[in-house]
Design an enzyme around this catalytic site. Structure first.
Site, short mmCIF file in Angstrom:
data_model
loop_
_atom_site.label_atom_id
_atom_site.label_comp_id
_atom_site.label_asym_id
_atom_site.label_seq_id
_atom_site.Cartn_x
_atom_site.Cartn_y
_atom_site.Cartn_z
N ASN A 67 -8.57 -0.90 -60.39
CA ASN A 67 -9.65 -0.56 -61.21
C ASN A 67 -10.81 -0.58 -60.41
O ASN A 67 -12.14 -0.52 -60.53
CB ASN A 67 -9.97 -1.74 -62.25
CG ASN A 67 -10.28 -3.14 -61.71
OD1 ASN A 67 -10.11 -3.42 -60.48
ND2 ASN A 67 -10.65 -3.91 -62.53
N HIS B 190 -15.03 -4.81 -57.47
CA HIS B 190 -15.14 -6.17 -57.75
C HIS B 190 -16.69 -6.61 -57.78
O HIS B 190 -17.25 -6.05 -56.89
CB HIS B 190 -14.34 -7.15 -56.72
CG HIS B 190 -14.77 -8.61 -57.05
ND1 HIS B 190 -14.21 -9.28 -57.87
CD2 HIS B 190 -15.47 -9.09 -56.39
CE1 HIS B 190 -14.87 -10.41 -57.71
NE2 HIS B 190 -15.67 -10.55 -56.87
N ARG C 256 -16.13 2.21 -62.94
CA ARG C 256 -14.68 1.98 -63.29
C ARG C 256 -14.29 3.10 -64.43
O ARG C 256 -12.95 3.48 -64.25
CB ARG C 256 -14.38 0.54 -63.91
CG ARG C 256 -14.24 -0.56 -62.91
CD ARG C 256 -14.23 -1.81 -63.51
NE ARG C 256 -13.91 -2.84 -62.54
CZ ARG C 256 -14.13 -4.11 -62.71
NH1 ARG C 256 -14.62 -4.65 -63.79
NH2 ARG C 256 -13.62 -5.03 -61.81
N LYS D 226 -12.65 -1.39 -53.79
CA LYS D 226 -11.27 -1.80 -53.42
C LYS D 226 -10.45 -0.54 -52.67
O LYS D 226 -11.03 0.59 -52.50
CB LYS D 226 -10.57 -1.94 -54.88
CG LYS D 226 -11.27 -3.41 -55.15
CD LYS D 226 -10.37 -3.80 -56.52
CE LYS D 226 -10.79 -5.04 -57.15
NZ LYS D 226 -10.39 -5.49 -58.69
N THR E 150 -13.44 -4.28 -67.18
CA THR E 150 -12.28 -4.62 -66.10
C THR E 150 -11.44 -3.48 -66.54
O THR E 150 -10.70 -3.26 -65.27
CB THR E 150 -11.85 -5.94 -66.37
OG1 THR E 150 -12.75 -6.93 -66.47
CG2 THR E 150 -10.69 -6.11 -65.56
N PHE F 235 -0.34 -10.07 -64.12
CA PHE F 235 -0.42 -8.99 -63.23
C PHE F 235 -0.85 -9.42 -61.94
O PHE F 235 -1.21 -8.74 -61.02
CB PHE F 235 -2.05 -8.34 -63.54
CG PHE F 235 -3.25 -9.37 -63.96
CD1 PHE F 235 -4.03 -9.70 -63.15
CD2 PHE F 235 -3.58 -9.72 -65.46
CE1 PHE F 235 -4.84 -10.49 -63.31
CE2 PHE F 235 -4.27 -10.47 -65.54
CZ PHE F 235 -5.24 -10.98 -64.62
P1 GDP Z 1 -13.04 -8.52 -62.97
O1 GDP Z 1 -14.30 -9.53 -62.71
O2 GDP Z 1 -13.80 -7.74 -63.96
O3 GDP Z 1 -12.59 -8.06 -61.81
O4 GDP Z 1 -11.83 -8.94 -63.84
P2 GDP Z 1 -10.94 -10.37 -63.62
O5 GDP Z 1 -11.60 -11.37 -62.74
O6 GDP Z 1 -10.57 -10.74 -65.15
O7 GDP Z 1 -9.63 -9.94 -62.97
C1 GDP Z 1 -9.32 -9.83 -61.43
C2 GDP Z 1 -8.70 -8.58 -61.32
O8 GDP Z 1 -7.27 -8.71 -61.78
C3 GDP Z 1 -9.38 -7.19 -62.00
O9 GDP Z 1 -10.49 -6.70 -61.44
C4 GDP Z 1 -8.03 -6.18 -62.18
O10 GDP Z 1 -7.76 -5.57 -60.76
C5 GDP Z 1 -6.96 -7.40 -62.27
N1 GDP Z 1 -6.70 -7.39 -63.78
C6 GDP Z 1 -7.50 -8.14 -64.56
N2 GDP Z 1 -7.08 -7.92 -65.86
C7 GDP Z 1 -5.89 -7.26 -65.84
C8 GDP Z 1 -5.10 -6.93 -66.68
O11 GDP Z 1 -4.96 -7.15 -67.95
N3 GDP Z 1 -4.02 -6.20 -66.35
C9 GDP Z 1 -3.92 -5.96 -65.04
N4 GDP Z 1 -2.74 -4.88 -64.67
N5 GDP Z 1 -4.61 -6.09 -63.94
C10 GDP Z 1 -5.72 -7.08 -64.28
MG MG Z 2 -13.71 -11.56 -62.00
#
Ligand code: GDP
Ligand code: MG
Length: 161
Positions: free
Chosen positions: A126, A129, A116, A19, A102, A68
């Site tokens: 973070n 991806h 991460r 990212k 995450t 978010f």
């Molecule tokens: P990933 O598959 O581990 O990337 O997580 P997700 O698919 O749930 O979320 C996509 C992206 O959204 C994450 O990589 C973070 O950049 C963001 N994100 C997810 N959960 C949160 C949260 O609880 N707070 C915030 N600020 N960002 C989040």
């Molecule tokens: Mg995801």
């Protein structure tokens, strides 16, 4: 005399993103490539990407409406980033295990050696991806590498011949 049948190693593909925060610091991508190498995750293709709001919105459509979402789209359009197709026998799980949870704060507590934990800045920023299934990997690879034929790659790399 019976000869032992050699089982082919079936390789899987996944889509990884480094990212914008990782790509903003030239010292960081080489460290990520070292970590990929150490886990035998091969880079099949790679390209730099710069997203519009619309691009971010369609990639992260599943998160639309979450608290978010705006921050996530703002982050992902804040600068160029890298998209990579990775391959290994268990690429989807291997890459997600390498990047870790995450939320970077949780990663630092529970899985401090993950990427991460080491590089993530905040819950939004973070740093990485990874696709979460074969189906999403194929769709996500298609989004970033429309000329890349996932099925042909599997035929050429996973045949028994
Ligand atoms: P990933 O598959 O581990 O990337 O997580 P997700 O698919 O749930 O979320 C996509 C992206 O959204 C994450 O990589 C973070 O950049 C963001 N994100 C997810 N959960 C949160 C949260 O609880 N707070 C915030 N600020 N960002 C989040
Ligand atoms: Mg995801």
């Amino acid at each position: 005399m019976a000869t032992a049948l050699k089982q082919p190693i079936i390789k899987q593909l996944t889509l990884a993103l480094l990212k914008p925060d990782i790509c903003a610091d030239a010292a960081l991508p080489p460290k990520i490539y070292q970590a990929l190498n150490a886990k035998n995750l091969d880079i099949v293709q790679q390209r730099q990407v710069l997203w519009t709001e619309e691009d971010a919105g369609s990639f992260y459509a599943e998160h639309k409406g979450k608290f978010f979402y705006q921050r996530l789209c703002g982050y992902m359009t804040s600068g160029p980033f890298q998209a990579l197709i990775l391959s290994s026998p268990n690429a989807i799980k291997e890459w997600r295990a390498l990047i870790g949870p995450t939320h970077p704060v949780r990663a630092r507590i529970h899985q401090p050696t993950t990427l991460r934990a080491l590089y993530g800045l905040t819950d939004t920023r973070n740093s990485f991806h990874g696709s979460d299934s074969d189906e999403t990997a194929k769709n996500e690879i298609g989004l970033f590498f429309p000329e890349f034929d996932v099925d042909a790659w599997h035929r050429n790399n996973n045949s028994n011949n």
